[in-house]
Scaffold this motif. Structure first.
Motif: not given
Length: 80
Positions: A40-43
């Motif tokens: 979820k926190n990946r760019k």
């Protein structure tokens, strides 16, 4: 040119278009799978068309856009 020859050339052209579309569908499936499996926190960055410039994007929005494009390509292939 004979009618048979024209039909054969049309068939070969259509076959080449279908092959290219199948290749693009396979590529898009890989993109969708990769985006689906990201944390979820990946760019996520998307490339601007006809350019080497990348912009930060929303992962969920990019995934839904890719899924929509994949569905459109599959529909186009079925319509051929």
């Amino acid at each position: 040119m004979s009618k048979y020859r024209e039909n054969e050339e049309d068939f070969e052209g259509l076959s080449a278009v279908k092959e290219e579309l199948n290749k693009k569908i396979k590529e898009k499936k890989v993109v969708v799978d990769e985006l689906s499996n990201l944390k979820k926190n990946r760019k996520v960055y998307t490339q601007q068309r006809n350019s080497n410039i990348f912009f930060l994007s929303d992962r969920v929005q990019t995934l839904s856009s890719c899924k929509r494009e994949l569905d459109d390509m599959k529909k186009e292939l079925q319509d051929m």
